[in-house]
Design an enzyme around this catalytic site. Structure first.
Site, PDB file in Angstrom:
ATOM      1  N   ARG A  45      32.508  46.564  39.611  1.00  0.00           N
ATOM      2  CA  ARG A  45      31.598  47.625  39.985  1.00  0.00           C
ATOM      3  C   ARG A  45      32.342  48.771  40.663  1.00  0.00           C
ATOM      4  O   ARG A  45      31.832  49.860  40.802  1.00  0.00           O
ATOM      5  CB  ARG A  45      30.558  47.055  40.988  1.00  0.00           C
ATOM      6  CG  ARG A  45      29.523  46.183  40.305  1.00  0.00           C
ATOM      7  CD  ARG A  45      28.587  45.544  41.322  1.00  0.00           C
ATOM      8  NE  ARG A  45      29.033  44.191  41.579  1.00  0.00           N
ATOM      9  CZ  ARG A  45      28.422  43.390  42.447  1.00  0.00           C
ATOM     10  NH1 ARG A  45      27.429  43.839  43.186  1.00  0.00           N
ATOM     11  NH2 ARG A  45      28.830  42.157  42.593  1.00  0.00           N
ATOM     12  N   GLY A  46      33.560  48.501  41.088  1.00  0.00           N
ATOM     13  CA  GLY A  46      34.298  49.432  41.951  1.00  0.00           C
ATOM     14  C   GLY A  46      34.532  50.821  41.404  1.00  0.00           C
ATOM     15  O   GLY A  46      34.750  51.761  42.165  1.00  0.00           O
ATOM     16  N   GLU A 102      39.546  52.366  36.171  1.00  0.00           N
ATOM     17  CA  GLU A 102      39.564  51.290  37.173  1.00  0.00           C
ATOM     18  C   GLU A 102      39.677  51.898  38.571  1.00  0.00           C
ATOM     19  O   GLU A 102      40.197  53.001  38.743  1.00  0.00           O
ATOM     20  CB  GLU A 102      40.756  50.363  36.859  1.00  0.00           C
ATOM     21  CG  GLU A 102      41.081  49.306  37.878  1.00  0.00           C
ATOM     22  CD  GLU A 102      40.017  48.234  38.084  1.00  0.00           C
ATOM     23  OE1 GLU A 102      38.839  48.592  38.246  1.00  0.00           O
ATOM     24  OE2 GLU A 102      40.381  47.046  38.111  1.00  0.00           O
ATOM     25  N   ASP A 103      39.201  51.166  39.567  1.00  0.00           N
ATOM     26  CA  ASP A 103      39.314  51.669  40.935  1.00  0.00           C
ATOM     27  C   ASP A 103      40.732  51.489  41.488  1.00  0.00           C
ATOM     28  O   ASP A 103      41.361  52.441  41.934  1.00  0.00           O
ATOM     29  CB  ASP A 103      38.263  51.024  41.864  1.00  0.00           C
ATOM     30  CG  ASP A 103      38.265  49.488  41.842  1.00  0.00           C
ATOM     31  OD1 ASP A 103      39.030  48.881  41.062  1.00  0.00           O
ATOM     32  OD2 ASP A 103      37.495  48.884  42.612  1.00  0.00           O
ATOM     33  N   LYS A 134      48.493  50.130  44.128  1.00  0.00           N
ATOM     34  CA  LYS A 134      49.303  49.504  45.184  1.00  0.00           C
ATOM     35  C   LYS A 134      50.525  48.889  44.511  1.00  0.00           C
ATOM     36  O   LYS A 134      50.536  47.680  44.234  1.00  0.00           O
ATOM     37  CB  LYS A 134      48.514  48.395  45.879  1.00  0.00           C
ATOM     38  CG  LYS A 134      47.262  48.827  46.614  1.00  0.00           C
ATOM     39  CD  LYS A 134      46.626  47.590  47.237  1.00  0.00           C
ATOM     40  CE  LYS A 134      45.328  47.881  47.920  1.00  0.00           C
ATOM     41  NZ  LYS A 134      44.668  46.652  48.417  1.00  0.00           N
ATOM     42  N   PHE A 155      43.863  46.996  52.839  1.00  0.00           N
ATOM     43  CA  PHE A 155      42.562  46.747  52.235  1.00  0.00           C
ATOM     44  C   PHE A 155      41.698  47.986  52.404  1.00  0.00           C
ATOM     45  O   PHE A 155      41.415  48.405  53.523  1.00  0.00           O
ATOM     46  CB  PHE A 155      41.890  45.526  52.860  1.00  0.00           C
ATOM     47  CG  PHE A 155      40.683  45.095  52.084  1.00  0.00           C
ATOM     48  CD1 PHE A 155      40.828  44.301  50.946  1.00  0.00           C
ATOM     49  CD2 PHE A 155      39.412  45.510  52.450  1.00  0.00           C
ATOM     50  CE1 PHE A 155      39.717  43.920  50.197  1.00  0.00           C
ATOM     51  CE2 PHE A 155      38.292  45.133  51.712  1.00  0.00           C
ATOM     52  CZ  PHE A 155      38.442  44.345  50.585  1.00  0.00           C
ATOM     53  N   VAL A 156      41.291  48.581  51.287  1.00  0.00           N
ATOM     54  CA  VAL A 156      40.544  49.834  51.361  1.00  0.00           C
ATOM     55  C   VAL A 156      39.110  49.684  50.873  1.00  0.00           C
ATOM     56  O   VAL A 156      38.786  48.765  50.109  1.00  0.00           O
ATOM     57  CB  VAL A 156      41.253  50.965  50.567  1.00  0.00           C
ATOM     58  CG1 VAL A 156      42.601  51.281  51.179  1.00  0.00           C
ATOM     59  CG2 VAL A 156      41.373  50.614  49.091  1.00  0.00           C
ATOM     60  N   ASP A 162      34.134  48.205  47.750  1.00  0.00           N
ATOM     61  CA  ASP A 162      33.388  47.508  48.805  1.00  0.00           C
ATOM     62  C   ASP A 162      34.226  46.572  49.659  1.00  0.00           C
ATOM     63  O   ASP A 162      35.332  46.168  49.290  1.00  0.00           O
ATOM     64  CB  ASP A 162      32.288  46.652  48.162  1.00  0.00           C
ATOM     65  CG  ASP A 162      32.868  45.394  47.504  1.00  0.00           C
ATOM     66  OD1 ASP A 162      33.758  45.541  46.648  1.00  0.00           O
ATOM     67  OD2 ASP A 162      32.453  44.278  47.876  1.00  0.00           O
ATOM     68  N   ARG A 168      30.466  50.863  49.824  1.00  0.00           N
ATOM     69  CA  ARG A 168      30.681  51.522  48.528  1.00  0.00           C
ATOM     70  C   ARG A 168      30.233  52.981  48.574  1.00  0.00           C
ATOM     71  O   ARG A 168      30.707  53.819  47.818  1.00  0.00           O
ATOM     72  CB  ARG A 168      29.888  50.825  47.411  1.00  0.00           C
ATOM     73  CG  ARG A 168      30.388  49.448  47.037  1.00  0.00           C
ATOM     74  CD  ARG A 168      29.707  48.997  45.735  1.00  0.00           C
ATOM     75  NE  ARG A 168      29.819  47.566  45.510  1.00  0.00           N
ATOM     76  CZ  ARG A 168      30.842  46.968  44.917  1.00  0.00           C
ATOM     77  NH1 ARG A 168      31.867  47.674  44.496  1.00  0.00           N
ATOM     78  NH2 ARG A 168      30.864  45.660  44.750  1.00  0.00           N
TER      79      ARG A 168
HETATM   80  P1  5GP Z   1      44.323  43.173  40.240  1.00  0.00           P
HETATM   81  O1  5GP Z   1      45.105  44.398  39.873  1.00  0.00           O
HETATM   82  O2  5GP Z   1      44.958  42.416  41.364  1.00  0.00           O
HETATM   83  O3  5GP Z   1      43.971  42.287  39.097  1.00  0.00           O
HETATM   84  O4  5GP Z   1      42.920  43.538  40.805  1.00  0.00           O
HETATM   85  C1  5GP Z   1      42.432  44.747  40.985  1.00  0.00           C
HETATM   86  C2  5GP Z   1      41.071  44.557  41.631  1.00  0.00           C
HETATM   87  O5  5GP Z   1      41.215  43.952  42.921  1.00  0.00           O
HETATM   88  C3  5GP Z   1      40.431  45.889  41.865  1.00  0.00           C
HETATM   89  O6  5GP Z   1      39.656  46.270  40.783  1.00  0.00           O
HETATM   90  C4  5GP Z   1      39.592  45.606  43.083  1.00  0.00           C
HETATM   91  O7  5GP Z   1      38.354  45.079  42.656  1.00  0.00           O
HETATM   92  C5  5GP Z   1      40.326  44.530  43.822  1.00  0.00           C
HETATM   93  N1  5GP Z   1      41.067  45.117  44.958  1.00  0.00           N
HETATM   94  C6  5GP Z   1      42.389  45.327  45.070  1.00  0.00           C
HETATM   95  N2  5GP Z   1      42.712  45.917  46.218  1.00  0.00           N
HETATM   96  C7  5GP Z   1      41.536  46.090  46.872  1.00  0.00           C
HETATM   97  C8  5GP Z   1      41.199  46.667  48.134  1.00  0.00           C
HETATM   98  O8  5GP Z   1      42.029  47.161  48.913  1.00  0.00           O
HETATM   99  N3  5GP Z   1      39.868  46.708  48.442  1.00  0.00           N
HETATM  100  C9  5GP Z   1      38.907  46.175  47.623  1.00  0.00           C
HETATM  101  N4  5GP Z   1      37.663  46.224  48.013  1.00  0.00           N
HETATM  102  N5  5GP Z   1      39.195  45.627  46.430  1.00  0.00           N
HETATM  103  C10 5GP Z   1      40.495  45.588  46.060  1.00  0.00           C
HETATM  104 MG    MG Z   2      37.661  45.789  40.489  1.00  0.00          MG
END
Ligand code: 5GP
Ligand code: MG
Length: 182
Positions: A45-46, A102-103, A134, A155-156, A162, A168
């Site tokens: 949902r991000g 993607e967020d 990141k 952690f953002v 969220d 959000r």
């Molecule tokens: P990855 O790249 O590890 O597979 O996952 C990415 C997902 O992890 C993002 O879409 C998000 O949902 C979650 N995520 C990563 N860092 C953060 C953060 O700092 N805050 C939040 N709320 N979600 C995060």
């Molecule tokens: Mg996500």
């Protein structure tokens, strides 16, 4: 943990986000200038706030908006993380031009898996954009075609992102800071 009081310290202002999206949209319009109708795929949902602002900056471009929801969960060790598709696209994408939105790219597992899946459906062109990256957290080799901002391992929340389903609706990106009571 969710009951521990915290504050959100602003990291990226709403104004900076808007300016960055304007610049990114210009590059995206150039990349897809010959595209008949772009399929913009938001990862739920991000990314919902980001995708809303991004598509409105695409101006005259003809776009279709679709959503996909993926969830990743630990299987003991973080590095063996699996990604499940909870909600798939409504549209077929064979022969189409697709932009995945993607967020955050964190370990990279989610976008690595999702782009692999979507490529198997034989789109004409598949590109990715992430608002935040990141890079120090990466576990699999993945780089989005466009990134809004590189951030440290914090952690953002905010701007669609969220913490335990809250924050959000903040218009900016901030980092969560836990506070001691008393
Ligand atoms: P990855 O790249 O590890 O597979 O996952 C990415 C997902 O992890 C993002 O879409 C998000 O949902 C979650 N995520 C990563 N860092 C953060 C953060 O700092 N805050 C939040 N709320 N979600 C995060
Ligand atoms: Mg996500």
């Amino acid at each position: 943990m969710t009951d521990t009081p915290y504050v959100v310290d602003q990291m990226i202002s709403a104004k900076s986000i808007a300016a960055r999206i304007e610049a990114l949209a210009r590059e995206i319009r150039a990349e897809f200038k010959d595209t008949d109708q772009l399929v913009v795929v938001g990862l739920l949902r991000g990314s919902f706030v980001f995708i809303a602002d991004l598509v409105r900056e695409l101006g005259e471009m003809s776009v279709e908006v679709d959503f996909l929801e993926a969830s990743s969960y630990g299987m003991g060790m973080e590095s063996s993380r699996e990604v499940r598709i909870l909600k798939d696209l409504r549209s077929g994408i064979e022969g189409r031009d697709v932009l995945v939105v993607e967020d955050i790219v964190d370990t990279g597992h989610t976008l690595h898996h999702v782009t692999g899946l979507l490529k198997s459906r034989l789109p004409h062109k598949l590109k990715t954009i992430a608002l935040l990256d990141k890079p120090t957290r990466r576990e699999v080799d993945f780089k989005a075609d466009w990134t809004g901002f590189e951030i440290p391992d914090e952690f953002v929340v905010g701007y669609g992102i969220d913490y335990a389903q809250r924050n959000r609706n903040l218009p900016f990106i901030g980092k969560v800071r836990f506070i001691q009571e008393g």
